[in-house]
Write a protein that holds these residues in place. Sequence first.
Motif, PDB file in Angstrom:
ATOM      1  N   MET A 278       0.867  -1.239   0.155  1.00  0.00           N
ATOM      2  CA  MET A 278       0.034  -0.032   0.054  1.00  0.00           C
ATOM      3  C   MET A 278       0.935   1.252  -0.048  1.00  0.00           C
ATOM      4  O   MET A 278       2.035   1.355   0.329  1.00  0.00           O
ATOM      5  N   PRO A 279       0.159   2.465  -0.558  1.00  0.00           N
ATOM      6  CA  PRO A 279       0.971   3.384  -0.547  1.00  0.00           C
ATOM      7  C   PRO A 279       1.698   4.221   0.640  1.00  0.00           C
ATOM      8  O   PRO A 279       2.889   4.549   0.796  1.00  0.00           O
ATOM      9  N   ASP A 280       1.202   3.647   1.833  1.00  0.00           N
ATOM     10  CA  ASP A 280       1.742   4.260   3.113  1.00  0.00           C
ATOM     11  C   ASP A 280       3.123   3.381   3.533  1.00  0.00           C
ATOM     12  O   ASP A 280       3.637   3.794   4.605  1.00  0.00           O
ATOM     13  N   ARG A 281       3.207   2.346   2.707  1.00  0.00           N
ATOM     14  CA  ARG A 281       4.494   1.522   3.149  1.00  0.00           C
ATOM     15  C   ARG A 281       5.721   1.874   2.213  1.00  0.00           C
ATOM     16  O   ARG A 281       6.692   1.298   2.153  1.00  0.00           O
ATOM     17  N   LEU A 282       5.455   3.076   1.312  1.00  0.00           N
ATOM     18  CA  LEU A 282       6.348   3.575   0.331  1.00  0.00           C
ATOM     19  C   LEU A 282       6.811   4.911   0.683  1.00  0.00           C
ATOM     20  O   LEU A 282       5.864   5.687   0.964  1.00  0.00           O
ATOM     21  N   GLY A 283       7.970   4.958   0.874  1.00  0.00           N
ATOM     22  CA  GLY A 283       8.654   6.554   1.406  1.00  0.00           C
ATOM     23  C   GLY A 283       9.463   7.138   0.295  1.00  0.00           C
ATOM     24  O   GLY A 283      10.588   6.522   0.157  1.00  0.00           O
ATOM     25  N   ILE A 284       9.134   8.400   0.040  1.00  0.00           N
ATOM     26  CA  ILE A 284      10.207   8.960  -0.684  1.00  0.00           C
ATOM     27  C   ILE A 284      10.362  10.512   0.139  1.00  0.00           C
ATOM     28  O   ILE A 284       9.338  10.957   0.639  1.00  0.00           O
ATOM     29  N   LYS A 285      11.515  11.053   0.325  1.00  0.00           N
ATOM     30  CA  LYS A 285      11.646  12.385   0.931  1.00  0.00           C
ATOM     31  C   LYS A 285      11.506  12.248   2.137  1.00  0.00           C
ATOM     32  O   LYS A 285      11.182  13.151   3.101  1.00  0.00           O
ATOM     33  N   GLU A 286      11.662  10.840   2.746  1.00  0.00           N
ATOM     34  CA  GLU A 286      11.516  10.649   4.527  1.00  0.00           C
ATOM     35  C   GLU A 286      12.932  10.435   4.720  1.00  0.00           C
ATOM     36  O   GLU A 286      13.660   9.774   3.843  1.00  0.00           O
ATOM     37  N   LYS A 287      13.241  10.824   5.973  1.00  0.00           N
ATOM     38  CA  LYS A 287      14.396  10.709   6.580  1.00  0.00           C
ATOM     39  C   LYS A 287      14.663   9.662   7.505  1.00  0.00           C
ATOM     40  O   LYS A 287      13.615   9.275   8.134  1.00  0.00           O
ATOM     41  N   ILE A 288      15.782   9.188   7.712  1.00  0.00           N
ATOM     42  CA  ILE A 288      15.982   8.220   8.764  1.00  0.00           C
ATOM     43  C   ILE A 288      17.240   8.674   9.873  1.00  0.00           C
ATOM     44  O   ILE A 288      18.266   8.875   9.180  1.00  0.00           O
ATOM     45  N   GLN A 289      16.979   8.835  10.791  1.00  0.00           N
ATOM     46  CA  GLN A 289      18.106   9.347  11.909  1.00  0.00           C
ATOM     47  C   GLN A 289      19.066   8.251  12.079  1.00  0.00           C
ATOM     48  O   GLN A 289      18.519   6.915  11.945  1.00  0.00           O
ATOM     49  N   ILE A 290      20.373   8.312  12.135  1.00  0.00           N
ATOM     50  CA  ILE A 290      21.382   7.450  12.180  1.00  0.00           C
ATOM     51  C   ILE A 290      22.378   8.120  13.176  1.00  0.00           C
ATOM     52  O   ILE A 290      22.319   9.251  13.549  1.00  0.00           O
ATOM     53  N   THR A 291      23.234   7.001  13.715  1.00  0.00           N
ATOM     54  CA  THR A 291      24.435   7.349  14.560  1.00  0.00           C
ATOM     55  C   THR A 291      25.417   7.352  13.719  1.00  0.00           C
ATOM     56  O   THR A 291      25.882   6.151  13.591  1.00  0.00           O
ATOM     57  N   SER A 292      26.229   8.406  13.633  1.00  0.00           N
ATOM     58  CA  SER A 292      27.439   8.419  12.731  1.00  0.00           C
ATOM     59  C   SER A 292      28.166   9.689  12.659  1.00  0.00           C
ATOM     60  O   SER A 292      27.647  10.571  12.941  1.00  0.00           O
ATOM     61  N   PRO A 293      29.212   9.565  12.620  1.00  0.00           N
ATOM     62  CA  PRO A 293      30.196  10.565  12.575  1.00  0.00           C
ATOM     63  C   PRO A 293      30.063  11.461  11.269  1.00  0.00           C
ATOM     64  O   PRO A 293      30.287  12.755  11.106  1.00  0.00           O
ATOM     65  N   ASN A 294      29.410  10.863  10.242  1.00  0.00           N
ATOM     66  CA  ASN A 294      29.206  11.548   8.946  1.00  0.00           C
ATOM     67  C   ASN A 294      27.922  12.338   8.985  1.00  0.00           C
ATOM     68  O   ASN A 294      27.747  12.970   7.852  1.00  0.00           O
ATOM     69  N   ALA A 295      26.803  12.055   9.510  1.00  0.00           N
ATOM     70  CA  ALA A 295      25.550  12.665   9.454  1.00  0.00           C
ATOM     71  C   ALA A 295      24.774  12.339  10.470  1.00  0.00           C
ATOM     72  O   ALA A 295      24.888  11.298  11.084  1.00  0.00           O
ATOM     73  N   SER A 296      23.509  13.011  10.721  1.00  0.00           N
ATOM     74  CA  SER A 296      22.805  12.820  11.669  1.00  0.00           C
ATOM     75  C   SER A 296      21.380  12.031  11.196  1.00  0.00           C
ATOM     76  O   SER A 296      20.670  11.338  12.141  1.00  0.00           O
ATOM     77  N   ALA A 297      21.201  12.286   9.891  1.00  0.00           N
ATOM     78  CA  ALA A 297      19.981  11.857   9.310  1.00  0.00           C
ATOM     79  C   ALA A 297      20.409  11.703   7.900  1.00  0.00           C
ATOM     80  O   ALA A 297      21.111  12.397   7.251  1.00  0.00           O
ATOM     81  N   ARG A 298      19.791  10.669   7.256  1.00  0.00           N
ATOM     82  CA  ARG A 298      19.839  10.348   5.587  1.00  0.00           C
ATOM     83  C   ARG A 298      18.432  10.478   5.035  1.00  0.00           C
ATOM     84  O   ARG A 298      17.527  10.229   5.764  1.00  0.00           O
ATOM     85  N   ASP A 299      18.734  10.822   3.868  1.00  0.00           N
ATOM     86  CA  ASP A 299      17.380  10.882   3.094  1.00  0.00           C
ATOM     87  C   ASP A 299      17.476  10.139   1.972  1.00  0.00           C
ATOM     88  O   ASP A 299      17.889  10.425   0.643  1.00  0.00           O
ATOM     89  N   PRO A 300      17.237   8.692   1.987  1.00  0.00           N
ATOM     90  CA  PRO A 300      17.468   7.648   0.919  1.00  0.00           C
ATOM     91  C   PRO A 300      16.428   8.191  -0.186  1.00  0.00           C
ATOM     92  O   PRO A 300      15.341   8.792  -0.120  1.00  0.00           O
ATOM     93  N   ASP A 301      16.778   7.551  -1.367  1.00  0.00           N
ATOM     94  CA  ASP A 301      15.791   7.699  -2.497  1.00  0.00           C
ATOM     95  C   ASP A 301      14.508   7.013  -2.269  1.00  0.00           C
ATOM     96  O   ASP A 301      13.432   7.534  -2.940  1.00  0.00           O
ATOM     97  N   LEU A 302      14.610   5.868  -1.702  1.00  0.00           N
ATOM     98  CA  LEU A 302      13.225   5.129  -1.491  1.00  0.00           C
ATOM     99  C   LEU A 302      13.321   4.415  -0.081  1.00  0.00           C
ATOM    100  O   LEU A 302      14.434   3.713  -0.087  1.00  0.00           O
ATOM    101  N   ILE A 303      12.071   4.379   0.627  1.00  0.00           N
ATOM    102  CA  ILE A 303      12.175   3.715   1.792  1.00  0.00           C
ATOM    103  C   ILE A 303      11.102   2.473   1.599  1.00  0.00           C
ATOM    104  O   ILE A 303       9.947   3.355   1.250  1.00  0.00           O
ATOM    105  N   ILE A 304      11.132   1.405   1.859  1.00  0.00           N
ATOM    106  CA  ILE A 304      10.156   0.478   1.888  1.00  0.00           C
ATOM    107  C   ILE A 304       9.902   0.240   3.447  1.00  0.00           C
ATOM    108  O   ILE A 304      10.594  -0.505   3.956  1.00  0.00           O
ATOM    109  N   HIS A 305       8.640   0.595   3.891  1.00  0.00           N
ATOM    110  CA  HIS A 305       8.355   0.615   5.333  1.00  0.00           C
ATOM    111  C   HIS A 305       7.998  -1.003   5.774  1.00  0.00           C
ATOM    112  O   HIS A 305       7.202  -1.623   5.045  1.00  0.00           O
ATOM    113  N   SER A 306       8.277  -1.204   7.075  1.00  0.00           N
ATOM    114  CA  SER A 306       7.559  -2.376   7.721  1.00  0.00           C
ATOM    115  C   SER A 306       6.117  -1.683   8.134  1.00  0.00           C
ATOM    116  O   SER A 306       6.061  -0.368   8.246  1.00  0.00           O
ATOM    117  N   GLU A 307       5.235  -2.721   8.772  1.00  0.00           N
ATOM    118  CA  GLU A 307       4.052  -1.929   8.956  1.00  0.00           C
ATOM    119  C   GLU A 307       4.357  -1.047  10.385  1.00  0.00           C
ATOM    120  O   GLU A 307       3.734  -0.202  10.325  1.00  0.00           O
TER     121      GLU A 307
END
Length: 196
Positions: free
Chosen positions: A59-88
């Motif tokens: 379903m469309p609610d399981r597909l994400g564009i322009k959504e960010k993912i917070q991460i723990t890294s010295p390189n970034a605080s959050a990433r902006d992937p091209d596509l996210i396939i969500h779990s429920e």
Amino acid sequence: MTVTTQRRLTLAEYLTHDDGSDTRYELVDGVLVDMGAESRVNIQIAIFLIFTMKELGLMPDRLGIKEKIQITSPNASARDPDLIIHSEASALAIAGRKESCLFLGEPNPLLVVEVASPGNEASDNYQRDYVQKSMEYADRGIPEYWIVDADRAWVKVGTLDDRTYQFQTFQGDSLILSPTFPRLSLTAAQVLKAGR
């Protein structure tokens, strides 16, 4: 290109940042970094994958564009992937949220796709997509990570194994094998040509 600010931004400030442009930024150590304009082929590949996943019954609610993912890294605080396939669970976590971000401690998506930007192995683009994001998404525990690289003519499917991705490379008419989506019937060439 790095955007200079008078002070370092917090994640909350980054998520609500609006400079009036359509510029894509990632937050690196409190500093906005311009991710550059997406190429037309990168956008087409992401759209093609959305249509493909919808055909699998997502379903469309399981597909994400322009959504960010917070991460723990010295390189970034959050990433902006091209596509996210969500779990429920991750779809529920982000639903209705003003800032489109999955925060640390929230459920992970099933799959993250990055459509790689051009660059040799020493380039910032390569280091970001192949090295940094691989470590960051693995550290977060995202089960599957795809790197789609039109310049190198391959799709790499990474499966999480002991906090590291084990990648399998698919090219040409090779059928992509996704542990998360075993019913997927798609070749590397179809993805790289965005279904054309």
